[in-house]
Design a protein around this motif. Sequence first.
Motif, mmCIF file in Angstrom:
data_model
loop_
_atom_site.group_PDB
_atom_site.id
_atom_site.type_symbol
_atom_site.label_atom_id
_atom_site.label_comp_id
_atom_site.label_asym_id
_atom_site.label_seq_id
_atom_site.Cartn_x
_atom_site.Cartn_y
_atom_site.Cartn_z
ATOM 1 N N GLU A 83 0.885 -1.172 0.000
ATOM 2 C CA GLU A 83 0.000 0.000 0.000
ATOM 3 C C GLU A 83 0.921 1.219 0.000
ATOM 4 N N LEU A 84 1.252 1.705 -1.196
ATOM 5 C CA LEU A 84 2.376 2.638 -1.300
ATOM 6 C C LEU A 84 2.055 4.093 -1.002
ATOM 7 N N LEU A 85 0.779 4.475 -1.208
ATOM 8 C CA LEU A 85 0.490 5.905 -1.051
ATOM 9 C C LEU A 85 -0.987 6.142 -0.773
ATOM 10 N N ASP A 86 -1.244 7.127 0.104
ATOM 11 C CA ASP A 86 -2.613 7.594 0.331
ATOM 12 C C ASP A 86 -2.833 8.758 -0.627
ATOM 13 N N LEU A 87 -3.753 8.595 -1.583
ATOM 14 C CA LEU A 87 -3.945 9.644 -2.584
ATOM 15 C C LEU A 87 -4.846 10.758 -2.070
ATOM 16 N N GLY A 88 -5.487 10.533 -0.941
ATOM 17 C CA GLY A 88 -6.326 11.571 -0.346
ATOM 18 C C GLY A 88 -7.595 11.855 -1.138
ATOM 19 N N LEU A 89 -7.914 11.012 -2.129
ATOM 20 C CA LEU A 89 -9.132 11.208 -2.917
ATOM 21 C C LEU A 89 -10.242 10.325 -2.362
ATOM 22 N N GLY A 90 -11.479 10.682 -2.683
ATOM 23 C CA GLY A 90 -12.629 9.876 -2.268
ATOM 24 C C GLY A 90 -12.725 9.735 -0.762
ATOM 25 N N ARG A 91 -12.412 10.815 -0.056
ATOM 26 C CA ARG A 91 -12.413 10.736 1.415
ATOM 27 C C ARG A 91 -13.820 10.509 1.967
ATOM 28 N N CYS A 92 -13.936 9.562 2.898
ATOM 29 C CA CYS A 92 -15.175 9.335 3.625
ATOM 30 C C CYS A 92 -14.792 8.575 4.897
ATOM 31 N N ARG A 93 -15.763 8.106 5.664
ATOM 32 C CA ARG A 93 -15.388 7.378 6.887
ATOM 33 C C ARG A 93 -16.336 6.210 7.123
ATOM 34 N N MET A 94 -15.835 5.192 7.785
ATOM 35 C CA MET A 94 -16.651 4.024 8.126
ATOM 36 C C MET A 94 -17.358 4.357 9.446
ATOM 37 N N CYS A 95 -18.685 4.184 9.455
ATOM 38 C CA CYS A 95 -19.459 4.604 10.639
ATOM 39 C C CYS A 95 -20.390 3.496 11.118
ATOM 40 N N VAL A 96 -20.770 3.625 12.388
ATOM 41 C CA VAL A 96 -21.879 2.818 12.928
ATOM 42 C C VAL A 96 -23.052 3.786 13.025
ATOM 43 N N ALA A 97 -24.198 3.414 12.442
ATOM 44 C CA ALA A 97 -25.380 4.286 12.510
ATOM 45 C C ALA A 97 -26.589 3.467 12.939
ATOM 46 N N ALA A 98 -27.569 4.150 13.516
ATOM 47 C CA ALA A 98 -28.784 3.453 13.969
ATOM 48 C C ALA A 98 -29.962 4.411 13.846
ATOM 49 N N ARG A 99 -31.169 3.912 14.128
ATOM 50 C CA ARG A 99 -32.344 4.808 14.112
ATOM 51 C C ARG A 99 -32.148 5.903 15.145
ATOM 52 N N GLU A 100 -32.767 7.042 14.891
ATOM 53 C CA GLU A 100 -32.575 8.181 15.809
ATOM 54 C C GLU A 100 -32.963 7.821 17.238
ATOM 55 N N ASP A 101 -33.971 6.926 17.388
ATOM 56 C CA ASP A 101 -34.451 6.586 18.745
ATOM 57 C C ASP A 101 -33.828 5.288 19.286
ATOM 58 N N TYR A 102 -32.743 4.852 18.687
ATOM 59 C CA TYR A 102 -32.152 3.548 19.084
ATOM 60 C C TYR A 102 -31.550 3.589 20.485
ATOM 61 N N MET A 103 -31.891 2.591 21.291
ATOM 62 C CA MET A 103 -31.291 2.413 22.622
ATOM 63 C C MET A 103 -30.697 1.013 22.644
ATOM 64 N N GLU A 104 -29.445 0.904 22.936
ATOM 65 C CA GLU A 104 -28.791 -0.406 22.881
ATOM 66 C C GLU A 104 -29.266 -1.311 24.008
ATOM 67 N N ASP A 105 -29.573 -2.575 23.656
ATOM 68 C CA ASP A 105 -29.944 -3.586 24.649
ATOM 69 C C ASP A 105 -28.677 -4.390 24.933
ATOM 70 N N ARG A 106 -28.086 -4.192 26.091
ATOM 71 C CA ARG A 106 -26.802 -4.837 26.401
ATOM 72 C C ARG A 106 -26.953 -6.305 26.803
ATOM 73 N N GLU A 107 -28.208 -6.755 26.901
ATOM 74 C CA GLU A 107 -28.454 -8.148 27.311
ATOM 75 C C GLU A 107 -28.268 -9.136 26.160
ATOM 76 N N ARG A 108 -28.261 -8.622 24.951
ATOM 77 C CA ARG A 108 -28.152 -9.526 23.792
ATOM 78 C C ARG A 108 -27.148 -8.975 22.785
ATOM 79 N N PRO A 109 -26.706 -9.829 21.853
ATOM 80 C CA PRO A 109 -25.749 -9.331 20.845
ATOM 81 C C PRO A 109 -26.384 -8.232 19.986
ATOM 82 N N VAL A 110 -25.544 -7.340 19.478
ATOM 83 C CA VAL A 110 -26.026 -6.291 18.562
ATOM 84 C C VAL A 110 -26.200 -6.917 17.184
ATOM 85 N N ARG A 111 -27.335 -6.617 16.557
ATOM 86 C CA ARG A 111 -27.520 -7.104 15.184
ATOM 87 C C ARG A 111 -27.002 -6.025 14.232
ATOM 88 N N VAL A 112 -26.005 -6.411 13.428
ATOM 89 C CA VAL A 112 -25.317 -5.433 12.575
ATOM 90 C C VAL A 112 -25.541 -5.776 11.104
#
Lengths: 217, 392
Positions: A83-112
Amino acid sequence: MLNIALPKGRLGDQVYELLASVGYDCKSIYEENRKLVFENRENGVRYLLVKPSDVAIYVEHHAADVGIVGKDILMESRPDVYELLDLGLGRCRMCVAAREDYMEDRERPVRVATKFTNIAKEHYAGLGREIDIIKLNGSIELAPILGLSDVIVDIVESGNTIRENHLRILEEFLPISARFIANKSSFEFKNGAITQMAQRLGEAVARREEEKKKKEE
Amino acid sequence: MNTEIRGLGQAEAATLRLRSLYESYGYRRYRMSRFEEYGLYAANKSFLLSENVLTFTDLDGRLMALKPDVTLGIAKNTKAGRERCEKVYYIESVCREDRESHTYKEISQMGLECMGAVDDCVTAEVLALAARSLASFGTDSVLKISNMDFVVGMLEALPVDAAAREQILALIRRKNQSDLKRLLAGLGLSGEDQERISQIPSLYGAPRGTLERAAAIAATPAMKAAADRLARLCGVLEALGYGGQLRLDFSMVNDIEYYNGIIFQGFLEGLPRLALSGGQYDGMMAKLGKDADAIGFAIYLKELDWLPKKEARFDVDALVLYDPQSDLARLCRDVDSLRRQGLSVRVEKSAPPDLRYCYLYRFDGRLSLEEDRGNETAGGFAGGRREEEIGC
């Protein structure tokens, strides 16, 4: 002759402009036709137009000597390439997103729901959180809306699609940009040509970043 | 060295050639069982190329594995010690996960190991054997060498934890200078240290220039000693005539738990991936409780099928059609004389429909040439000779 695997689409166009600006132009690439291979013998380049997700495969298997590919694809498929060079083009980011009202249930695995199953697994393994993966190939944002998943792991550029689908970003964890990659065997036998291309691209990227900084100031 | 034997594939021919080369250096053939106890591989998973190992329960209840690696087995069984050196080579099948098809595949591997007191003389011999093995393929080759102690010595002198060190190494191995610079900036290292480490991915090239650049960033005695050792070994290889195919690449760093010192990789032009890989693995010997150092390499015979080869246009050089009523003793004698002249000859009553041949002979008491399909005769059949040379 260097074989360059170029991703079809917007990123490929930007990358070609960059390569052409540092002496690797190939005018025939602008011709309206269905050709997938374009060659300029004078400057020793042959462009292969391939699907973005296939660029790394072409390079790893030596069908192309070098290629330009998104960091997301490199992280997901882990090809054995340099991987010789970062060209700096097509910049974006990898994200975790959910519904605006999402509350995580820690009792069970997250469905991704995600297209990037390996990246998602690695990310949650780092957090020590158990997950159930649902592999999708497109329209990922639909999954939490329809209750198919709790969250999605996906690439976010402007964030418009996320907002328009009433989702919110919970976490950004991986910056993405286009990378200049090389086949390991080609690196040995065409080292002069590959190093020169990487160097010219590196200088062009540095110039562009410099100009961007000046504009911002 | 360039033995061409009719009908042999690249891998088979290489096996014969290299056996004789290794035997000429006094290495002895090592044979091992197809199965090994799984525990050996389970305890040394990071030494293997893939963690997935094909296992089964033997009739006596032991969990066994179809061996995924040869070196571990040899190292486990070796009697070598500081006073006793063991030099062996092997040709074995190993069972490994194929990343592309996501299935297990049986592949042939050849290699050699030298266990005992490994000094510079032994190391130079193994490197020379690696270089000669690559050169024997008659195509351009590159033998890339590094001394891991250089980079490891550099990292050990830094105030970073093991996790950060592993991240640095992963980026160095991929020659990813862009992300390496970003990572180093976030670790709070001095500007000088950052500059020094970020040069490692591009510390590559012909020995002399690369060693000069390495010397310029060698900050600790360990790094200086590592560069000096590399310079000594390069000197030996250059004196033996292998300088042209030699490169140094300090970005090569194997798993530091098992490997140390000199490591190397071999490439053949036309192959998509590396053809040969090796190095010193004193760490693994210590893990197995052996009081011995070790160095060796493996050649990936499966990769050799990718070498460009001359397309054989014919299945046999000559087809002889005979009349069953004719003199069979004379037929056999005449056909043998063709074979003695270097042709492969098939004898039939009538021409098989799918057989590609260069010359068609008919025998009706005497042998006569009826057809010659080889306009570029020499290229038409591997190892064959021109018609005029054969004299038929």
